[in-house]
Design a protein around this motif. Structure first.
Motif, PDB file in Angstrom:
ATOM      1  N   ALA A  29       1.351  -1.499  -0.282  1.00  0.00           N
ATOM      2  CA  ALA A  29      -0.258   0.047  -0.163  1.00  0.00           C
ATOM      3  C   ALA A  29       1.281   1.546   0.018  1.00  0.00           C
ATOM      4  N   LYS A  30       1.962   1.235   0.889  1.00  0.00           N
ATOM      5  CA  LYS A  30       2.688   2.685   0.855  1.00  0.00           C
ATOM      6  C   LYS A  30       3.401   2.967  -0.764  1.00  0.00           C
ATOM      7  N   LEU A  31       3.707   1.676  -1.018  1.00  0.00           N
ATOM      8  CA  LEU A  31       5.021   1.536  -2.507  1.00  0.00           C
ATOM      9  C   LEU A  31       3.419   1.980  -3.105  1.00  0.00           C
ATOM     10  N   ALA A  32       2.280   1.237  -3.175  1.00  0.00           N
ATOM     11  CA  ALA A  32       1.941   1.877  -3.871  1.00  0.00           C
ATOM     12  C   ALA A  32       0.453   3.382  -4.207  1.00  0.00           C
ATOM     13  N   GLU A  33       1.184   3.855  -3.082  1.00  0.00           N
ATOM     14  CA  GLU A  33       0.669   5.942  -3.384  1.00  0.00           C
ATOM     15  C   GLU A  33       1.538   6.146  -3.979  1.00  0.00           C
ATOM     16  N   SER A  34       3.224   6.101  -5.031  1.00  0.00           N
ATOM     17  CA  SER A  34       3.161   6.530  -5.601  1.00  0.00           C
ATOM     18  C   SER A  34       3.801   5.957  -6.723  1.00  0.00           C
ATOM     19  N   GLY A  35       2.398   4.604  -7.465  1.00  0.00           N
ATOM     20  CA  GLY A  35       2.423   4.480  -8.196  1.00  0.00           C
ATOM     21  C   GLY A  35       1.185   4.767  -9.447  1.00  0.00           C
ATOM     22  N   GLU A  36       1.395   4.675 -10.459  1.00  0.00           N
ATOM     23  CA  GLU A  36       0.801   5.179 -11.823  1.00  0.00           C
ATOM     24  C   GLU A  36      -0.471   4.525 -12.086  1.00  0.00           C
ATOM     25  N   ALA A  37      -1.967   4.794 -11.802  1.00  0.00           N
ATOM     26  CA  ALA A  37      -2.821   4.003 -11.856  1.00  0.00           C
ATOM     27  C   ALA A  37      -3.317   3.148 -12.733  1.00  0.00           C
ATOM     28  N   SER A  38      -2.612   4.224 -14.710  1.00  0.00           N
ATOM     29  CA  SER A  38      -2.994   4.140 -15.648  1.00  0.00           C
ATOM     30  C   SER A  38      -2.342   3.244 -17.040  1.00  0.00           C
ATOM     31  N   ARG A  39      -0.730   2.578 -15.635  1.00  0.00           N
ATOM     32  CA  ARG A  39       0.128   2.186 -16.804  1.00  0.00           C
ATOM     33  C   ARG A  39      -0.079   0.522 -16.967  1.00  0.00           C
ATOM     34  N   PHE A  40      -0.967  -0.313 -15.613  1.00  0.00           N
ATOM     35  CA  PHE A  40      -1.331  -0.943 -15.738  1.00  0.00           C
ATOM     36  C   PHE A  40      -2.931  -1.547 -15.375  1.00  0.00           C
ATOM     37  N   ARG A  41      -3.470  -2.297 -16.406  1.00  0.00           N
ATOM     38  CA  ARG A  41      -4.599  -2.626 -14.860  1.00  0.00           C
ATOM     39  C   ARG A  41      -4.809  -4.584 -14.688  1.00  0.00           C
ATOM     40  N   PHE A  42      -4.960  -4.907 -13.658  1.00  0.00           N
ATOM     41  CA  PHE A  42      -4.610  -6.316 -13.340  1.00  0.00           C
ATOM     42  C   PHE A  42      -5.886  -7.066 -13.457  1.00  0.00           C
ATOM     43  N   PRO A  43      -6.602  -8.509 -14.357  1.00  0.00           N
ATOM     44  CA  PRO A  43      -7.898  -8.562 -13.623  1.00  0.00           C
ATOM     45  C   PRO A  43      -8.785  -8.452 -12.076  1.00  0.00           C
ATOM     46  N   PHE A  57     -14.759 -15.590  -3.424  1.00  0.00           N
ATOM     47  CA  PHE A  57     -13.661 -14.879  -3.973  1.00  0.00           C
ATOM     48  C   PHE A  57     -12.268 -15.640  -4.971  1.00  0.00           C
ATOM     49  N   SER A  58     -11.451 -15.304  -5.337  1.00  0.00           N
ATOM     50  CA  SER A  58      -9.876 -15.839  -5.695  1.00  0.00           C
ATOM     51  C   SER A  58      -9.189 -14.802  -5.971  1.00  0.00           C
ATOM     52  N   PHE A  59      -8.156 -15.362  -5.396  1.00  0.00           N
ATOM     53  CA  PHE A  59      -6.598 -14.171  -5.426  1.00  0.00           C
ATOM     54  C   PHE A  59      -5.307 -14.633  -6.295  1.00  0.00           C
ATOM     55  N   SER A  60      -5.710 -15.974  -6.439  1.00  0.00           N
ATOM     56  CA  SER A  60      -4.533 -16.858  -7.546  1.00  0.00           C
ATOM     57  C   SER A  60      -3.967 -16.402  -8.413  1.00  0.00           C
ATOM     58  N   GLY A  61      -5.362 -16.303  -9.205  1.00  0.00           N
ATOM     59  CA  GLY A  61      -5.113 -15.749 -10.778  1.00  0.00           C
ATOM     60  C   GLY A  61      -4.239 -14.175 -10.583  1.00  0.00           C
ATOM     61  N   LEU A  62      -4.622 -13.554  -9.672  1.00  0.00           N
ATOM     62  CA  LEU A  62      -4.079 -12.379  -9.927  1.00  0.00           C
ATOM     63  C   LEU A  62      -2.459 -12.224  -9.321  1.00  0.00           C
ATOM     64  N   LYS A  63      -2.258 -13.213  -8.674  1.00  0.00           N
ATOM     65  CA  LYS A  63      -1.058 -13.382  -7.865  1.00  0.00           C
ATOM     66  C   LYS A  63      -0.360 -13.510  -9.110  1.00  0.00           C
ATOM     67  N   ALA A 118      -6.779  -3.824  -7.802  1.00  0.00           N
ATOM     68  CA  ALA A 118      -7.627  -5.079  -8.128  1.00  0.00           C
ATOM     69  C   ALA A 118      -7.599  -5.479  -6.740  1.00  0.00           C
ATOM     70  N   VAL A 119      -7.079  -5.367  -5.858  1.00  0.00           N
ATOM     71  CA  VAL A 119      -8.047  -6.343  -4.557  1.00  0.00           C
ATOM     72  C   VAL A 119      -9.117  -5.043  -4.245  1.00  0.00           C
ATOM     73  N   VAL A 120      -8.976  -4.398  -4.066  1.00  0.00           N
ATOM     74  CA  VAL A 120      -9.842  -3.462  -3.991  1.00  0.00           C
ATOM     75  C   VAL A 120     -11.463  -3.288  -4.647  1.00  0.00           C
TER      76      VAL A 120
END
Length: 351
Positions: free
Chosen positions: A189-203, A214-220, A251-253
């Motif tokens: 979460a801390k690292l994500a604060e400086s991340g660009e939201a539009s660069r990647f979109r995960f499933p 829920f299922s998070f293994s594929g996201l991993k 993606a998780v949120v």
């Protein structure tokens, strides 16, 4: 009724005292203390069960003395003791169970093993503005991701759960991929604060089909693939790591928010309780506050220090069940590594 609560299910030793008679019968938390083993386990990148059990043994009695001093009480002023009976690491659970039973026998007071996740579920009841029954609860932690319809104490109906990794576990694994310290959730979460939201979109896993599981293994796996592609291209710099962290967190949120929205619509309820370690995530709280407000509903959370494992939630749940007449059988300690929440009893006094 003054109840001592003991939490030793994993890597945090928590102790608290809850008084059911204070505050005009609404109850009040008199004292709480917590010792975290994070620094010790960080060296290994995760919890080492044997080390956890030994550390609980070292820290538990001093913490009990600490909360008694905070509350201005002696052991003789206690009316009952509650401890986490499960789910959790069996060795760690046994430390709390044996201490609770030994103290209760010496003091001649009742003792009760309670469910760890019921503690998380009802942790928001410790807040000044506590939710009323019924409500939908999202339990989201390192070991559990569940949606539960809650009608009252012990009246729990499972709506959906993770079929593989829990959300908190997925955060920890993503953190390892990004070479972040343990525990992973706050670091990502801390690292994500400086991340660009539009660069990647995960499933957003399992949101394209009906249901509340829920299922998070594929996201991993998707996260690992993205990182390896960046490494192969020589592009995994600090900004890229932040962008991956942001995409993962989003993606998780989003997944959790979509499922909570469905659960509220499905049940028709207007109150959502969010508890467990991942409930401290600020992006998740902001999104859920927005989504519930749009529906004329409201989200409730425990304060920050009660999101992770703590003794206060165990003292609260134990106090409610002890006051309703529940007890452990004399000399029989409970330590249940796996314990489904929806199999809990409804106390006879509130049935």
């Amino acid at each position: 009724m003054r109840v001592l609560g003991i939490e030793t299910s994993c890597d945090e030793t928590g102790v608290a005292i809850f008084d059911t008679a204070a505050n005009a019968g609404q109850g009040v938390l008199l004292a709480d203390a917590l010792y975290s083993q994070i620094a010790m386990h960080a060296e290994y990148g995760g919890v080492v069960p044997e080390l956890a059990s030994r550390d609980h043994t070292r820290k538990l009695l001093p913490l009990i003395s600490e909360v008694l001093i905070q509350a201005g009480l002696s052991r003789r002023d206690l009316d009952g003791i509650a401890y986490t009976a499960g789910p959790g690491l069996v060795g760690a659970l046994m430390v709390g169970a044996s201490t609770a039973h030994g103290m209760a026998r010496a003091l001649g007071i009742p003792v009760l093993g309670v469910h760890h996740m019921e503690g998380h579920l009802l942790a928001p009841m410790l807040e000044e503005q506590a939710p009323e029954f019924p409500f939908v609860a999202l339990l989201v932690s390192g070991g559990h991701t569940q949606l539960v319809a809650v009608e009252g104490l012990g009246r729990y109906r499972l709506l959906g759960e993770s079929v593989d990794d829990a959300a908190g576990e997925a955060f920890d694994k993503a953190a390892k991929m990004l070479d972040l310290a343990y525990p992973g959730g706050p670091q990502v979460a801390k690292l994500a604060e400086s991340g660009e939201a539009s660069r990647f979109r995960f499933p957003r896993p399992m949101t394209d089909r009906p249901g509340l599981d829920f299922s998070f293994s594929g996201l991993k796996t998707h996260t690992l693939t993205a990182i390896r592609k960046l490494e192969a291209a020589g592009e995994l710099d600090e900004q890229a790591r932040a962008d991956v962290a942001r995409a993962f967190e989003e993606a998780v949120v989003d997944t959790l928010v979509i499922k909570c929205r469905r659960a509220l619509d499905q049940t028709g309820l207007k109150r959502l309780v969010v508890a467990g370690g991942v409930s401290a995530n600020q992006r998740l709280r902001e999104r859920l506050d927005h989504e519930t407000a749009k529906r004329g509903a409201r989200a409730f959370y425990p304060r920050g220090r009660f999101c992770t494992d703590n003794g206060a939630m165990i003292a609260y749940v134990g106090a409610q069940r002890l006051a309703a007449g529940e007890r452990d059988q004399p000399g029989i300690m409970q330590a249940v590594p796996r314990w489904p929440l929806d199999r809990l009893s409804v106390p006879a006094a509130v049935a």
